[in-house]
Scaffold this motif. Structure first.
Motif, mmCIF file in Angstrom:
data_model
loop_
_atom_site.group_PDB
_atom_site.id
_atom_site.type_symbol
_atom_site.label_atom_id
_atom_site.label_comp_id
_atom_site.label_asym_id
_atom_site.label_seq_id
_atom_site.Cartn_x
_atom_site.Cartn_y
_atom_site.Cartn_z
ATOM 1 N N LEU A 45 0.809 -1.211 0.000
ATOM 2 C CA LEU A 45 0.000 0.000 0.000
ATOM 3 C C LEU A 45 0.850 1.272 0.000
ATOM 4 O O LEU A 45 0.515 2.250 -0.667
ATOM 5 N N TYR A 46 1.937 1.256 0.755
ATOM 6 C CA TYR A 46 2.772 2.458 0.830
ATOM 7 C C TYR A 46 3.707 2.566 -0.372
ATOM 8 O O TYR A 46 3.967 3.652 -0.872
ATOM 9 N N GLY A 47 4.196 1.406 -0.834
ATOM 10 C CA GLY A 47 5.163 1.423 -1.935
ATOM 11 C C GLY A 47 4.535 1.552 -3.308
ATOM 12 O O GLY A 47 5.113 2.176 -4.207
ATOM 13 N N THR A 48 3.352 0.973 -3.487
ATOM 14 C CA THR A 48 2.679 1.028 -4.801
ATOM 15 C C THR A 48 1.205 1.381 -4.609
ATOM 16 O O THR A 48 0.313 0.595 -4.958
ATOM 17 N N PRO A 49 0.909 2.546 -4.072
ATOM 18 C CA PRO A 49 -0.486 2.881 -3.740
ATOM 19 C C PRO A 49 -1.410 2.950 -4.949
ATOM 20 O O PRO A 49 -2.618 2.723 -4.825
ATOM 21 N N TRP A 50 -0.859 3.231 -6.141
ATOM 22 C CA TRP A 50 -1.698 3.322 -7.338
ATOM 23 C C TRP A 50 -2.275 1.975 -7.762
ATOM 24 O O TRP A 50 -3.277 1.923 -8.475
ATOM 25 N N LEU A 51 -1.668 0.876 -7.287
ATOM 26 C CA LEU A 51 -2.171 -0.453 -7.641
ATOM 27 C C LEU A 51 -3.362 -0.876 -6.779
ATOM 28 O O LEU A 51 -4.061 -1.827 -7.113
ATOM 29 N N ALA A 52 -3.566 -0.182 -5.660
ATOM 30 C CA ALA A 52 -4.614 -0.589 -4.720
ATOM 31 C C ALA A 52 -6.018 -0.366 -5.270
ATOM 32 O O ALA A 52 -6.985 -0.915 -4.738
ATOM 33 N N ILE A 60 -9.249 1.063 -3.501
ATOM 34 C CA ILE A 60 -8.836 2.207 -2.695
ATOM 35 C C ILE A 60 -8.376 3.318 -3.635
ATOM 36 O O ILE A 60 -7.434 3.143 -4.400
ATOM 37 N N LYS A 61 -9.031 4.443 -3.560
ATOM 38 C CA LYS A 61 -8.660 5.587 -4.374
ATOM 39 C C LYS A 61 -9.085 6.866 -3.646
ATOM 40 O O LYS A 61 -10.037 6.832 -2.862
ATOM 41 N N PRO A 62 -8.356 7.956 -3.866
ATOM 42 C CA PRO A 62 -7.118 8.083 -4.650
ATOM 43 C C PRO A 62 -5.947 7.386 -3.968
ATOM 44 O O PRO A 62 -6.069 6.945 -2.817
ATOM 45 N N PRO A 63 -4.800 7.306 -4.651
ATOM 46 C CA PRO A 63 -3.655 6.562 -4.104
ATOM 47 C C PRO A 63 -3.187 7.030 -2.737
ATOM 48 O O PRO A 63 -2.650 6.232 -1.958
ATOM 49 N N ILE A 64 -3.406 8.292 -2.395
ATOM 50 C CA ILE A 64 -2.940 8.774 -1.087
ATOM 51 C C ILE A 64 -3.637 8.032 0.051
ATOM 52 O O ILE A 64 -3.059 7.830 1.120
#
Length: 199
Positions: A45-52, A60-64
């Protein structure tokens, strides 16, 4: 004159050394579960948040938002790693058990409450649910098992004075964090409008 200690008739009266309240192996093995869970979720989640948005139990969006969750999981890596690789006594790990219980019960409750938002065709969703289903009763069972191993008085392992500041700081910071988490759980929409970023 023969010493009392050397006389066989006194040998059974010599007190045996007191054993400290060591952490049971099964309790240490159980801590691997939250450790691996925190590592996997935190790094992903912290390293590749855009994949969540597409590769997590729910979108889960947005990535933040994913990164924010990942940061929370990474803090759990520290606590569980200390329990696995540094702690020797039950009293060093004891305080972590109920936060693990609360985490499991809270996330299981949120999963059931918002089950319509989960991707149930995704296998990891079922793994997520299973982990948080077994975590709370697992804590209770291991707590009872370890608490039966009581050191005979008057032995009490001394607190490490170097951790006094950390314990105090954790208490001061923990109260508002827990209060905020409960408030968000009960009424998320109330806080969503005033959150620093879209959630």
């Amino acid at each position: 004159m023969e010493s009392r200690r050397q006389n066989p008739k006194y040998l059974d009266k010599v007190p045996e050394p007191v054993q400290p309240e060591l952490l049971l192996p099964e309790v240490r093995r159980w801590v691997w579960l939250p450790f691996l869970l925190a590592c996997a979720n935190g790094l992903f989640l912290y390293g590749t948040p855009w994949l969540a948005e597409t590769l997590y139990a729910w979108s889960i969006k947005p990535p933040i938002n994913a990164a924010f969750m990942g940061a929370g999981y990474l803090t759990g890596v520290v606590a569980s790693a200390l329990a696995l690789f540094a702690a020797r006594y039950w009293r060093s790990v004891r305080i972590l058990m109920w936060p693990f219980f609360g985490l499991g019960a809270g996330l299981l409750g949120a999963t059931l409450l918002h089950s319509d938002k989960f991707s149930w065709l995704y296998p990891l969703t079922w793994a997520w649910t299973l982990v948080y289903f077994i975590l709370p009763p697992g804590v209770i069972l291991l707590w009872r098992r370890q608490e039966r191993v009581v050191s005979p008085p008057p032995f009490v392992p001394a607190d490490d004075g170097r951790l006094g500041f950390v314990r105090g700081l954790a208490g001061v910071l923990g109260v508002p964090v827990v209060a905020g988490a409960v408030a968000l759980f009960i009424s998320p929409q109330t806080f969503a409008e005033n959150w620093p970023w879209p959630i």
